[in-house]
Design a protein around this motif. Structure first.
Motif, PDB file in Angstrom:
ATOM      1  N   ARG A  73      -3.829  15.053   4.840  1.00  0.00           N
ATOM      2  CA  ARG A  73      -4.536  14.988   6.114  1.00  0.00           C
ATOM      3  C   ARG A  73      -3.646  14.356   7.171  1.00  0.00           C
ATOM      4  NH1 ARG A  73      -8.750  11.604   7.799  1.00  0.00           N
ATOM      5  NH2 ARG A  73      -8.216  10.265   6.043  1.00  0.00           N
ATOM      6  N   ALA A  74      -3.525  15.017   8.300  1.00  0.00           N
ATOM      7  CA  ALA A  74      -2.604  14.593   9.362  1.00  0.00           C
ATOM      8  C   ALA A  74      -2.805  13.135   9.786  1.00  0.00           C
ATOM      9  CB  ALA A  74      -2.766  15.513  10.568  1.00  0.00           C
ATOM     10  N   ALA A  75      -4.058  12.735   9.993  1.00  0.00           N
ATOM     11  CA  ALA A  75      -4.311  11.394  10.536  1.00  0.00           C
ATOM     12  C   ALA A  75      -4.345  10.307   9.464  1.00  0.00           C
ATOM     13  CB  ALA A  75      -5.629  11.406  11.295  1.00  0.00           C
ATOM     14  N   ALA A  76      -4.357  10.706   8.191  1.00  0.00           N
ATOM     15  CA  ALA A  76      -4.566   9.731   7.115  1.00  0.00           C
ATOM     16  C   ALA A  76      -3.512   8.624   7.110  1.00  0.00           C
ATOM     17  CB  ALA A  76      -4.589  10.435   5.765  1.00  0.00           C
ATOM     18  N   ILE A  77      -2.238   9.016   7.233  1.00  0.00           N
ATOM     19  CA  ILE A  77      -1.143   8.032   7.172  1.00  0.00           C
ATOM     20  C   ILE A  77      -1.218   7.093   8.377  1.00  0.00           C
ATOM     21  CG2 ILE A  77       1.377   7.721   7.118  1.00  0.00           C
ATOM     22  CD1 ILE A  77       1.439  10.591   5.781  1.00  0.00           C
ATOM     23  N   ASP A  78      -1.461   7.666   9.568  1.00  0.00           N
ATOM     24  CA  ASP A  78      -1.542   6.851  10.796  1.00  0.00           C
ATOM     25  C   ASP A  78      -2.688   5.846  10.712  1.00  0.00           C
ATOM     26  OD1 ASP A  78       0.537   8.347  11.749  1.00  0.00           O
ATOM     27  OD2 ASP A  78      -0.712   9.694  12.963  1.00  0.00           O
ATOM     28  N   GLN A  79      -3.850   6.310  10.255  1.00  0.00           N
ATOM     29  CA  GLN A  79      -5.019   5.421  10.149  1.00  0.00           C
ATOM     30  C   GLN A  79      -4.762   4.289   9.156  1.00  0.00           C
ATOM     31  OE1 GLN A  79      -8.032   8.236   8.988  1.00  0.00           O
ATOM     32  NE2 GLN A  79      -8.641   8.697  11.090  1.00  0.00           N
ATOM     33  N   LEU A  80      -4.131   4.652   8.044  1.00  0.00           N
ATOM     34  CA  LEU A  80      -3.839   3.657   7.010  1.00  0.00           C
ATOM     35  C   LEU A  80      -2.840   2.622   7.527  1.00  0.00           C
ATOM     36  CD1 LEU A  80      -4.687   3.006   4.118  1.00  0.00           C
ATOM     37  CD2 LEU A  80      -2.742   4.336   3.303  1.00  0.00           C
ATOM     38  N   GLU A  81      -1.889   3.106   8.308  1.00  0.00           N
ATOM     39  CA  GLU A  81      -0.878   2.205   8.879  1.00  0.00           C
ATOM     40  C   GLU A  81      -1.538   1.163   9.789  1.00  0.00           C
ATOM     41  OE1 GLU A  81       3.763   2.993  10.044  1.00  0.00           O
ATOM     42  OE2 GLU A  81       2.304   4.579  10.408  1.00  0.00           O
ATOM     43  N   VAL A  82      -2.504   1.600  10.590  1.00  0.00           N
ATOM     44  CA  VAL A  82      -3.233   0.690  11.500  1.00  0.00           C
ATOM     45  C   VAL A  82      -3.971  -0.379  10.688  1.00  0.00           C
ATOM     46  CG1 VAL A  82      -5.176   0.543  13.126  1.00  0.00           C
ATOM     47  CG2 VAL A  82      -3.471   2.360  13.388  1.00  0.00           C
ATOM     48  N   TRP A  83      -4.643   0.043   9.620  1.00  0.00           N
ATOM     49  CA  TRP A  83      -5.395  -0.909   8.793  1.00  0.00           C
ATOM     50  C   TRP A  83      -4.469  -1.869   8.042  1.00  0.00           C
ATOM     51  CZ3 TRP A  83     -10.243  -2.589   8.555  1.00  0.00           C
ATOM     52  CH2 TRP A  83     -11.210  -1.861   9.258  1.00  0.00           C
ATOM     53  N   CYS A  84      -3.318  -1.372   7.620  1.00  0.00           N
ATOM     54  CA  CYS A  84      -2.353  -2.244   6.938  1.00  0.00           C
ATOM     55  C   CYS A  84      -1.795  -3.301   7.901  1.00  0.00           C
ATOM     56  CB  CYS A  84      -1.221  -1.415   6.327  1.00  0.00           C
ATOM     57  SG  CYS A  84      -1.732  -0.512   4.847  1.00  0.00           S
ATOM     58  N   GLN A  85      -1.572  -2.893   9.143  1.00  0.00           N
ATOM     59  CA  GLN A  85      -1.114  -3.856  10.161  1.00  0.00           C
ATOM     60  C   GLN A  85      -2.160  -4.945  10.363  1.00  0.00           C
ATOM     61  OE1 GLN A  85      -0.220  -1.437  13.593  1.00  0.00           O
ATOM     62  NE2 GLN A  85       1.739  -0.741  12.769  1.00  0.00           N
ATOM     63  N   ILE A 142       3.283  -1.031   4.141  1.00  0.00           N
ATOM     64  CA  ILE A 142       2.867   0.299   3.678  1.00  0.00           C
ATOM     65  C   ILE A 142       4.097   1.152   3.379  1.00  0.00           C
ATOM     66  CG2 ILE A 142       2.616   1.072   6.094  1.00  0.00           C
ATOM     67  CD1 ILE A 142       0.422   3.006   5.132  1.00  0.00           C
ATOM     68  N   ILE A 143       4.025   1.917   2.294  1.00  0.00           N
ATOM     69  CA  ILE A 143       5.081   2.862   1.933  1.00  0.00           C
ATOM     70  C   ILE A 143       4.535   4.266   2.199  1.00  0.00           C
ATOM     71  CG2 ILE A 143       6.524   3.765   0.041  1.00  0.00           C
ATOM     72  CD1 ILE A 143       7.186   0.853   0.841  1.00  0.00           C
ATOM     73  N   HIS A 144       5.234   5.042   3.014  1.00  0.00           N
ATOM     74  CA  HIS A 144       4.738   6.401   3.288  1.00  0.00           C
ATOM     75  C   HIS A 144       5.907   7.354   3.538  1.00  0.00           C
ATOM     76  CE1 HIS A 144       5.575   6.137   7.652  1.00  0.00           C
ATOM     77  NE2 HIS A 144       5.200   4.880   7.540  1.00  0.00           N
ATOM     78  N   GLN A 145       5.602   8.629   3.429  1.00  0.00           N
ATOM     79  CA  GLN A 145       6.536   9.683   3.804  1.00  0.00           C
ATOM     80  C   GLN A 145       5.836  10.535   4.854  1.00  0.00           C
ATOM     81  OE1 GLN A 145       8.034  11.840   0.389  1.00  0.00           O
ATOM     82  NE2 GLN A 145       8.634   9.987  -0.715  1.00  0.00           N
ATOM     83  N   VAL A 172       0.851  -1.200   0.000  1.00  0.00           N
ATOM     84  CA  VAL A 172       0.000   0.000   0.000  1.00  0.00           C
ATOM     85  C   VAL A 172       0.882   1.244   0.000  1.00  0.00           C
ATOM     86  CG1 VAL A 172      -1.692   1.341   1.339  1.00  0.00           C
ATOM     87  CG2 VAL A 172      -1.936  -1.152   1.162  1.00  0.00           C
ATOM     88  N   ALA A 173       0.538   2.238  -0.826  1.00  0.00           N
ATOM     89  CA  ALA A 173       1.249   3.520  -0.843  1.00  0.00           C
ATOM     90  C   ALA A 173       0.326   4.596  -0.274  1.00  0.00           C
ATOM     91  CB  ALA A 173       1.667   3.882  -2.272  1.00  0.00           C
ATOM     92  N   ALA A 174       0.798   5.287   0.757  1.00  0.00           N
ATOM     93  CA  ALA A 174      -0.020   6.293   1.446  1.00  0.00           C
ATOM     94  C   ALA A 174       0.075   7.638   0.724  1.00  0.00           C
ATOM     95  CB  ALA A 174       0.434   6.423   2.900  1.00  0.00           C
TER      96      ALA A 174
END
Length: 310
Positions: free
Chosen positions: A143-155, A161-164, A136-138
Motif C-alpha cells: 500500500r502506497a501510504a503504509a510506509i509513510d504513515q508508519l514512519e510518522v507513528w514511529c517518529q 524504522i527499517i523500510h524499502q 520497526v520493520a515496514a
C-alpha cells in the motif's frame, strides 16, 4: 490503576448498554427461570455481538448451573453470567511473550483499516516506555501510504524504522530489519505486514515467506503474532479472526476502537471460538491509549460493580 479503570468504564459505556443492560432487562421483573427466558437471553447475547457459538455456550452453562444451584428466580442469573464471562475472559495467556537478552520478534497482522499502523506506533511507544529498545520493520510494501504513515507513528513513538520503497519484497524488508536489530542491539523488532484479504492465497504465501525468514534468522521467533481487530466491526472481526487463524499461528489479539462502540461483546467470541487471548485494547486516540488487557478489570468495568474503585 484508578485512572485506567475510570477510562475503561467510560470506554465500555456503549457496550454495556448494548450487552449488560439488555441481559439485565431480560432477567429483571421475571420470577420463574424457564426455557423462554433462556431463549430471550440467547437472543440478547447474539444481538450484543457475542457470536452465535459463544452465546449458545454461555446459555447452556447458565442452564446447567441454574439447575445445579437450584435457582428459581431470573434475577439470580445475572451474577452467574458475570462469573462465566469473567472466567471466559481469563482464558489464555494475556501477557506479552517478551524477554530480555534476545531479539523479541512481534509480527503484526490484520486487514487494512483496523488500526494496524496506529497500534504499531502505540505498542512501540509502550515498549519503549517499559525500557526496551524497539525497531520497526515496514513489511507492508503493497500500500502506497503504509510506509509513510508508519514512519510518522514511529517518529511520534521515538523509535527507528527499517523500510524499502513501495513494491519491494516484504521478506527482504524483514531480513533487513533483523540484521538492523542485531547491529543496533534492539530488544524488540515489530514487523508490519500487508492486510489485503482479496486474495487469501497471496496473503498466506507472503506471511509464510516472512515467517520463514524470521525462523531462519531467529530460530525461536516470531515470539508473538498479534492480530489487530477493530471492535466496531462486531461479527466481521470474528470472520477476520477465522481467516487469519487459518493463514498464520495467531498468539494474541489487539482489539482497537473499543471506546465509542456498542460491539465490544465481540471480545468474548474472539476468546472463546478462536482461543486467541486479547493482549491489548485500544481505548482512545492518544499514544498511551493502548492498554494491557486485564480480564477482571474489563469484567468489572462492563458489569459496573466496583464503585469503590472509581
Amino acid at each position: 490503576m484508578m485512572g485506567f479503570f475510570s477510562k475503561l468504564k467510560e470506554s465500555l459505556v456503549k457496550t454495556k448498554e448494548a450487552f449488560v443492560e439488555k441481559v439485565t432487562q431480560v432477567v429483571t421483573g421475571r420470577k420463574p427461570i424457564d426455557e423462554e427466558l433462556f431463549d430471550e437471553l440467547e437472543e440478547a447475547l447474539i444481538q450484543a455481538d457475542v457470536g452465535v457459538t459463544t452465546s449458545l455456550k454461555l446459555v447452556e452453562t447458565l442452564r446447567k448451573k441454574a439447575k445445579e444451584n437450584k435457582l428459581e428466580e431470573a434475577h439470580e442469573l445475572r451474577g452467574l453470567l458475570e462469573e462465566e464471562i469473567t472466567r471466559m475472559l481469563e482464558e489464555g495467556e494475556h501477557t506479552l511473550n517478551i524477554q530480555k537478552g534476545r531479539i523479541n520478534v512481534i509480527l503484526i497482522v490484520g486487514v487494512n483499516g483496523v488500526g494496524k499502523t496506529t497500534s504499531i506506533g502505540k505498542l512501540s511507544h509502550k515498549l519503549k516506555q517499559d525500557g526496551y529498545k524497539v525497531l520497526v520493520a515496514a513489511g507492508d510494501t503493497f500500500r502506497a501510504a503504509a510506509i509513510d504513515q508508519l514512519e510518522v507513528w514511529c517518529q511520534r513513538a521515538g523509535v527507528d524504522i527499517i523500510h524499502q520503497k513501495e513494491g519491494s519484497d516484504p521478506a527482504a524488508v524483514v531480513y533487513d530489519g533483523i540484521q538492523a536489530a542485531r547491529s543496533r542491539k534492539a530488544d524488540v523488532l515489530v514487523i508490519d505486514t500487508a492486510g489485503r484479504l482479496q486474495n487469501k492465497t497471496n496473503l498466506m504465501e507472503e506471511l509464510r515467506k516472512i515467517r520463514r525468514v524470521v525462523e531462519r534468522e531467529i530460530p525461536d521467533g516470531p515470539h508473538e503474532v498479534l492480530l489487530v481487530l477493530d471492535a466496531t466491526t462486531g461479527q466481521n472481526a470474528l470472520s477476520q479472526a477465522r481467516i487469519f487463524g487459518e493463514v498464520v499461528q495467531v498468539s494474541g489479539v489487539i482489539l482497537t476502537k473499543l471506546d465509542g462502540t456498542a460491539k465490544g461483546g465481540v471480545i468474548l467470541g474472539i476468546q472463546n471460538e478462536y482461543k486467541f487471548p486479547v493482549k491489548f485494547i485500544g481505548v482512545g486516540e492518544k499514544m498511551e491509549d493502548l492498554r494491557d488487557f486485564e480480564p477482571q478489570a474489563f469484567a468489572q468495568a462492563l458489569f459496573g460493580k466496583s464503585e469503590e474503585e472509581e
